[in-house]
Design an enzyme around this catalytic site. Structure first.
Site, PDB file in Angstrom:
ATOM      1  N   ARG A 265       0.863  -1.179   0.000  1.00  6.54           N
ATOM      2  CA  ARG A 265       0.000   0.000   0.000  1.00  6.54           C
ATOM      3  C   ARG A 265       0.905   1.236   0.000  1.00  6.54           C
ATOM      4  NH1 ARG A 265      -3.845   2.561   4.735  1.00  6.54           N
ATOM      5  NH2 ARG A 265      -4.932   4.051   3.395  1.00  6.54           N
ATOM      6  N   HIS A 266       0.414   2.307  -0.585  1.00  8.03           N
ATOM      7  CA  HIS A 266       1.172   3.559  -0.644  1.00  8.03           C
ATOM      8  C   HIS A 266       1.388   4.162   0.746  1.00  8.03           C
ATOM      9  CE1 HIS A 266      -2.385   5.954   0.312  1.00  8.03           C
ATOM     10  NE2 HIS A 266      -3.062   5.132  -0.486  1.00  8.03           N
ATOM     11  N   GLY A 267       2.286   5.135   0.819  1.00  6.95           N
ATOM     12  CA  GLY A 267       2.551   5.847   2.057  1.00  6.95           C
ATOM     13  C   GLY A 267       1.431   6.825   2.405  1.00  6.95           C
TER      14      GLY A 267
ATOM     15  N   GLU B 166      -6.978   2.947  -7.289  1.00  8.33           N
ATOM     16  CA  GLU B 166      -7.849   2.706  -6.143  1.00  8.33           C
ATOM     17  C   GLU B 166      -9.313   2.623  -6.577  1.00  8.33           C
ATOM     18  OE1 GLU B 166      -8.613   1.387  -3.574  1.00  8.33           O
ATOM     19  OE2 GLU B 166      -8.177   2.639  -1.815  1.00  8.33           O
TER      20      GLU B 166
ATOM     21  N   TRP C 195      -4.788  13.325   3.543  1.00 10.64           N
ATOM     22  CA  TRP C 195      -6.165  12.827   3.670  1.00 10.64           C
ATOM     23  C   TRP C 195      -6.213  11.533   4.471  1.00 10.64           C
ATOM     24  CZ3 TRP C 195     -10.136  13.458  -0.868  1.00 10.64           C
ATOM     25  CH2 TRP C 195     -10.405  14.824  -1.047  1.00 10.64           C
ATOM     26  N   ASN C 196      -5.195  10.689   4.364  1.00  9.92           N
ATOM     27  CA  ASN C 196      -5.131   9.517   5.244  1.00  9.92           C
ATOM     28  C   ASN C 196      -5.114   9.965   6.699  1.00  9.92           C
ATOM     29  OD1 ASN C 196      -2.900   7.750   3.039  1.00  9.92           O
ATOM     30  ND2 ASN C 196      -5.063   7.351   3.329  1.00  9.92           N
TER      31      ASN C 196
ATOM     32  N   ASN D  58     -13.039   3.527  -6.978  1.00  8.76           N
ATOM     33  CA  ASN D  58     -13.740   4.808  -7.088  1.00  8.76           C
ATOM     34  C   ASN D  58     -14.885   4.818  -6.078  1.00  8.76           C
ATOM     35  OD1 ASN D  58     -15.343   7.013  -7.831  1.00  8.76           O
ATOM     36  ND2 ASN D  58     -14.819   6.803  -9.997  1.00  8.76           N
TER      37      ASN D  58
ATOM     38  N   ARG E 223       0.220   9.100  -5.315  1.00  7.60           N
ATOM     39  CA  ARG E 223       0.643   8.581  -4.009  1.00  7.60           C
ATOM     40  C   ARG E 223       1.220   7.177  -4.128  1.00  7.60           C
ATOM     41  NH1 ARG E 223      -5.005   8.927  -4.171  1.00  7.60           N
ATOM     42  NH2 ARG E 223      -6.220   7.070  -3.581  1.00  7.60           N
TER      43      ARG E 223
ATOM     44  N   GLN F  14     -10.197   8.754  -0.041  1.00  3.35           N
ATOM     45  CA  GLN F  14      -9.522   9.310  -1.209  1.00  3.35           C
ATOM     46  C   GLN F  14     -10.059   8.736  -2.513  1.00  3.35           C
ATOM     47  OE1 GLN F  14      -5.072  10.431  -0.071  1.00  3.35           O
ATOM     48  NE2 GLN F  14      -5.522   8.318   0.435  1.00  3.35           N
ATOM     49  N   GLY F  15     -10.078   7.416  -2.626  1.00  2.00           N
ATOM     50  CA  GLY F  15     -10.548   6.804  -3.854  1.00  2.00           C
ATOM     51  C   GLY F  15      -9.778   7.288  -5.062  1.00  2.00           C
TER      52      GLY F  15
END
Length: 251
Positions: free
Chosen positions: A36-38, A113, A42-43, A115, A86, A49-50
């Protein structure tokens, strides 16, 4: 802070999980390191985010470098990512540490990701619709879409097609690569892992995915794109490599 200095600070006294100690993949299988991305801002704010393209924050970049340190011990020959920045930035930073000789990050649109439609930008915990739709999926209604968004089935189908496009499914002549790293997204990973491991995508909510976690699965690349269980689990949601640089932002 320059990347070299930042990495030196992170690694002082660090003890990372050594992926090279894992038993090698069986003949005919490719070991997939699905990450998974960093973290993004928003995280950190618990926002959905979607498909919205948000960049990594400073913590996210630090986490990405640590994925690279973890993967440095294994012979990765292909790195791919979602087109969202990201994920691409995470893959690019990790690759610069783990396998700088590999020719660039391969972007595949099918790895993006889920939607979330009208819910993008909302705080998940404050949305009754978010809870309602997740409950519908868990009860088996995996065709249910977010308003103006996607369903788990939509994500499953394009995710498997993306793996085929990377040479990880439907390869009758055997593996093109033995070790592959792919950087994607929290909900995407949950759905794809549930599908590949034969758990059923209605169970996707049972898998956790922290920022910059590493999932390790061995994929039978000769399996058909729609095979019931083309992969076996080695490790899920591993964050040992983060050395405490691990904010509580599970997806």
């Amino acid at each position: 802070m320059p990347r070299a200095a930042l990495l030196a600070t992170l690694m002082a006294g660090a003890v990372l999980g050594d992926l090279s100690r894992l038993a090698p993949p069986a003949k005919g299988k490719t070991r997939l390191y699905l990450c998974r991305h960093g973290q993004t801002d928003w995280n950190a704010a618990k926002k959905i985010q979607g498909s919205v393209d948000r960049e990594l924050n400073e913590l996210g970049e630090r986490q990405a470098l640590l994925i690279g340190e973890a993967l440095k011990s294994v012979p990765v020959t292909l790195v791919a990512s979602s087109p969202l920045s990201r994920a691409f930035r995470t893959a690019d930073l990790a690759m610069s540490i783990a396998c700088p000789g590999v020719e660039g990050v391969r972007i595949h649109p099918g790895l993006r990701e889920m939607n979330f439609g009208e819910l993008e930008g909302a705080v998940a915990a404050e949305s009754s619709l978010y809870a309602e739709v997740n409950a519908a999926w868990a009860s088996g209604d995996v065709e249910r879409k977010w308003p103006a968004g996607e369903s788990p089935r939509d994500v499953e189908l394009r995710g498997r097609q993306a793996l085929a496009g990377l040479g990880l499914l439907g390869q009758k002549d055997g593996p093109l690569h033995t070790h592959v790293a792919v950087v994607c997204h929290g909900r995407f990973n949950k759905i794809l892992l549930s599908s590949l491991l034969g758990r059923g995508i209605d169970k996707c909510g049972e898998i956790q995915q922290g920022n910059c976690c590493i999932n390790v699965v061995d994929v039978d690349v000769a399996a058909a794109v729609d095979a019931a269980q083309p992969a076996t689990e080695v490790a899920l949601d591993s964050r040992d490599h983060l050395n405490g640089v691990d904010a509580d932002t599970p997806s």
